[in-house]
Design a protein around this motif. Structure first.
Motif, short mmCIF file in Angstrom:
data_model
loop_
_atom_site.label_atom_id
_atom_site.label_comp_id
_atom_site.label_asym_id
_atom_site.label_seq_id
_atom_site.Cartn_x
_atom_site.Cartn_y
_atom_site.Cartn_z
N PRO A 66 -102.23 75.16 64.29
CA PRO A 66 -101.27 76.12 64.86
C PRO A 66 -101.39 76.28 66.38
O PRO A 66 -100.37 76.32 67.08
N ARG A 67 -102.60 76.38 66.90
CA ARG A 67 -102.75 76.57 68.34
C ARG A 67 -102.32 75.32 69.11
O ARG A 67 -101.77 75.42 70.21
N THR A 68 -102.56 74.16 68.53
CA THR A 68 -102.12 72.92 69.17
C THR A 68 -100.60 72.85 69.23
O THR A 68 -100.01 72.48 70.25
N LEU A 69 -99.95 73.23 68.12
CA LEU A 69 -98.49 73.24 68.09
C LEU A 69 -97.94 74.24 69.10
O LEU A 69 -96.96 73.96 69.80
N GLN A 70 -98.57 75.40 69.20
CA GLN A 70 -98.12 76.42 70.15
C GLN A 70 -98.20 75.89 71.58
O GLN A 70 -97.26 76.05 72.37
N ARG A 71 -99.31 75.25 71.91
CA ARG A 71 -99.47 74.71 73.27
C ARG A 71 -98.48 73.59 73.53
O ARG A 71 -97.91 73.48 74.62
N LEU A 72 -98.23 72.76 72.52
CA LEU A 72 -97.28 71.66 72.67
C LEU A 72 -95.88 72.19 72.97
O LEU A 72 -95.20 71.70 73.87
#
Length: 285
Positions: free
Chosen positions: A203-209
């Motif tokens: 989830p945090r990776t998707l948010q940053r992306l």
């Protein structure tokens, strides 16, 4: 041959809807959409032109709920880069006029911008701030002097400008495009966590992306596309129960749908459908 940022299959995916204009579409303006050249389709979703011709003394307006996309827009002789807008906005117009725009796929403008797209969210600024005097020369070539250019000529000059500045491939652009296509079209997706599971992304990776490439969160994109479709259905089928529309779009909590719809559109679903039935301008920004 222009290098492709993204595969041909990714370019074929639809990453934006045809919705966004609120209410019953006004007969006072005409909206036309045009597909980009195939070699640009990995980054460009479409070109669009809005024209109008009003009698003397008449004023009109249209209210839009923006797509999660960056647009390059020619309006009143000025060429601007318009970042993703979070809130609805109203455009007023009189006399005769035309606005021409190029809509980029969500996430696809970062290779041109060179920094997080969130840095221009809610910002509309002269294109010369990004591309320098060449943007001003492009604006001049699109507006005259001389005969008014037809749409084919507008598109050809804009596409030529982009080809000269075409960026190197970025695999994240294609990834974001595939994720956005799922958010747009898959009714089984109701939560961002389901997207993370499908694509194997934390989830945090998707948010940053999404912060870097799209300019808004994946939750915002999912909610915006559902509200676009809800508003369009209520405008076209005013007598249809709004709760039925909400359920079809994955809103099983009716109070949640009412809150989201009212916050974005400015009216409750019932009041919005009633305004559309009367062919009134239902909202303004």
């Amino acid at each position: 041959m222009v290098g492709s940022t993204g595969s041909a299959s990714a370019a074929a995916l639809s990453t934006t809807s045809d919705y966004g204009i609120l209410g019953v579409r006004d007969v006072d303006f005409r909206l036309e959409r045009y597909a980009p050249a195939p070699d640009l389709a990995a980054l460009v979703e479409r070109h669009w032109v809005v024209t109008w011709s009003l009698p003397p003394g008449k004023r009109a307006s249209v209210t839009l709920l923006p797509q999660p996309c960056v647009n390059v827009v020619l309006d009143r002789g000025m060429l601007a880069v318009a970042g993703v807008g979070r809130e609805r906005f109203t455009y007023d117009y009189t006399g005769e006029g035309r606005v021409f725009g190029t809509k980029f796929r969500p996430g696809a403008f970062l290779p041109f911008l060179g920094r997080p797209v969130s840095s221009i969210t809610e910002v509309t600024a002269p294109a010369s701030g990004l591309w320098g005097p060449a943007a001003d020369r492009l604006a001049e070539s699109l507006t005259g002097p001389g005969p008014v250019l037809d749409v084919d000529a507008l598109i050809a000059r804009m596409e030529g400008f982009l080809r000269e500045r075409w960026p190197e491939p970025d695999p994240n652009v294609e990834l974001v495009g595939r994720i956005v296509a799922v958010l747009l079209g898959d009714r089984e997706i109701g939560k961002v966590e389901e997207v993370c599971a499908r694509f194997g992304i934390a989830p945090r990776t998707l948010q940053r992306l999404f912060n870097r490439y799209v300019g808004v969160s994946p939750k915002f994109v999912l909610r915006r596309y559902r509200l676009h479709e809800a508003a369009a259905r209520l405008a076209e089928e005013q007598a249809r129960p709004w709760a039925e529309v909400a359920a079809e779009l994955g809103y099983f909590d009716q109070s949640h749908f009412i809150r989201d719809f009212t916050a974005a559109i400015g009216l409750t679903p019932v009041a919005y459908a009633q305004a559309c039935r009367r062919r009134e301008q239902p909202v303004s920004a």
